[in-house]
Design a protein around this motif. Structure first.
Motif, short mmCIF file in Angstrom:
data_model
loop_
_atom_site.label_atom_id
_atom_site.label_comp_id
_atom_site.label_asym_id
_atom_site.label_seq_id
_atom_site.Cartn_x
_atom_site.Cartn_y
_atom_site.Cartn_z
N GLN A 245 -13.42 -8.73 0.68
CA GLN A 245 -14.40 -8.62 1.76
C GLN A 245 -14.56 -9.93 2.51
O GLN A 245 -14.59 -9.95 3.75
N GLN B 27 -11.36 -10.79 4.57
CA GLN B 27 -11.27 -10.05 5.82
C GLN B 27 -12.10 -10.72 6.91
O GLN B 27 -11.69 -10.78 8.07
N ALA C 226 -5.19 -10.40 6.64
CA ALA C 226 -4.77 -9.03 6.38
C ALA C 226 -4.62 -8.92 4.86
O ALA C 226 -3.75 -9.57 4.28
N VAL C 227 -5.45 -8.12 4.23
CA VAL C 227 -5.54 -8.10 2.77
C VAL C 227 -4.84 -6.87 2.20
O VAL C 227 -5.06 -5.75 2.67
N ASP D 281 -10.28 -13.32 8.64
CA ASP D 281 -9.17 -12.79 9.43
C ASP D 281 -7.86 -12.71 8.65
O ASP D 281 -6.78 -12.79 9.23
N GLY E 267 -10.39 -1.18 5.25
CA GLY E 267 -9.52 -2.13 5.93
C GLY E 267 -8.51 -2.81 5.06
O GLY E 267 -7.64 -3.53 5.55
N VAL E 268 -8.59 -2.61 3.73
CA VAL E 268 -7.65 -3.23 2.80
C VAL E 268 -6.54 -2.24 2.47
O VAL E 268 -6.81 -1.09 2.11
#
Length: 344
Positions: free
Chosen positions: A176, A179, A184-185, A182, A202-203
């Motif tokens: 978290q 992210q 990319a995880v 910025d 988003g992961v």
């Protein structure tokens, strides 16, 4: 500026809207944002990105709404030259920011820049501050912002990437926060019982074995890897591949004793060299007294940031050295310790 933000600017241009790219060129004294920070400004007052704590953005938006955007060539605008202006724009005493205001058009090559970045290129964008002409060329990983009276060179490339091994609570906080920085995880965990209960929007979730995931990702100098499972079978697999890669940061959770045993295993069973093992950060994180998973995540990402920015950390901030100086034996730690250390 994030490449996603540039995509927004490209959308404004495609819609026939005037917009400008604003870049922090130089700061004097204290300032909220460093040189190279960017925002895109639309003629209707919308902005994406940031060049200050908010007050300068407010002024830029108000001017755009009131006066429109009519520049034909780049211009340099300075905020904070006087005490009154510094107060108005929320700058610290003596703080001054110089901004490059670049009107964008089809000749700005934003679309081409985005396409090449998405293809994996790291690019230097050269802006002639007198004519507005733009050229694009390859950039080196360590290259930084360049500013002169005649030109501005900014760097654009694939997002920094972070691969986390282990779908635990600590990984959730690390993902978290990363992210928000910025990155990319990607989260990798082949253990179904762990990953089924792990969700961070988003992961990217990878279910393969860690060594296979590392090879597939083709880690480069903008990549970092963290082994956070406490399971040697998984952590060692990712480390043996990550330490041979170009990743700028490779770290592993565990006590000092466990990390020493890990280094011995990697050398004896996987053939890693002393130079490759020197890249391993473990115990992971900085010595800040962190105990809870969110605090430990902060300590880990603080170390990651220091390495990314080539900041040499004092001995008192490194967990192994700090605990040795405090007289703690490698097997004598108790409780949930800083940097992810746990009792042996």
């Amino acid at each position: 500026m994030d490449n996603i933000d540039l995509e927004v600017a490209a959308q404004w241009l495609s819609a026939g809207l005037r917009c400008e790219l604003v870049t922090v060129l130089k700061t004097w004294g204290s300032s909220p944002r460093p040189p190279g920070s960017m925002l895109a400004l639309c003629e209707d007052g919308r902005v994406i990105g940031s060049v200050s704590g908010g007050c300068i953005e407010d002024d830029l938006m108000e001017r755009a709404r009131r006066e429109g955007l009519s520049r034909a060539q780049p211009a340099i605008v300075t905020y904070g030259m006087t005490a009154g202006e510094a107060y108005r724009f929320g700058l610290p005493c003596g703080g001054t920011i110089a901004l490059a205001m670049e009107p964008l058009s089809a000749h700005s090559r934003i679309g081409e820049l985005l396409q090449r970045v998405q293809a994996g290129e790291l690019l230097a964008r050269h802006l002639d501050l007198r004519t507005g002409d733009v050229t694009l060329g390859p950039a080196l990983p360590g290259q930084s912002l360049q500013v002169s009276d005649a030109a501005l060179v900014t760097l654009h490339g694939p997002r920094w990437r972070l691969l986390i091994i282990g779908a635990g609570q600590l990984s959730r906080f690390v993902a978290q926060i990363a992210q928000g920085m910025d990155y990319a995880v990607t989260l990798c965990d082949p253990r179904e019982k762990y990953r089924n209960a792990w969700r961070v929007p988003g992961v990217e979730l990878a279910t393969g074995m860690p060594d296979d995931v590392v090879r597939a990702m083709r880690l480069d100098a903008r990549s970092a890897v963290m082994a956070l499972t406490h399971d040697p079978k998984l952590d060692d697999m990712v480390l043996m591949e990550a330490l041979r890669s170009d990743a700028f940061y490779v770290g592993a959770i565990g006590s000092r004793l466990n990390n020493q045993r890990r280094r011995e295993r990697l050398a004896e069973h996987f053939g890693l060299t002393a130079g490759q093992l020197d890249k391993l950060h473990g115990p992971i994180g900085l010595y800040i007294g962190s105990k809870t998973p969110p605090e430990i995540a902060i300590s880990i990402l603080a170390e990651l940031t220091a390495v990314k920015n080539a900041v040499a950390l004092p001995r008192a901030m490194r967990i192994a050295e700090a605990k040795a100086d405090a007289g703690l034996t490698p097997g004598g730690e108790t409780g949930a310790l800083a940097g992810g250390e746990k009792p042996v």
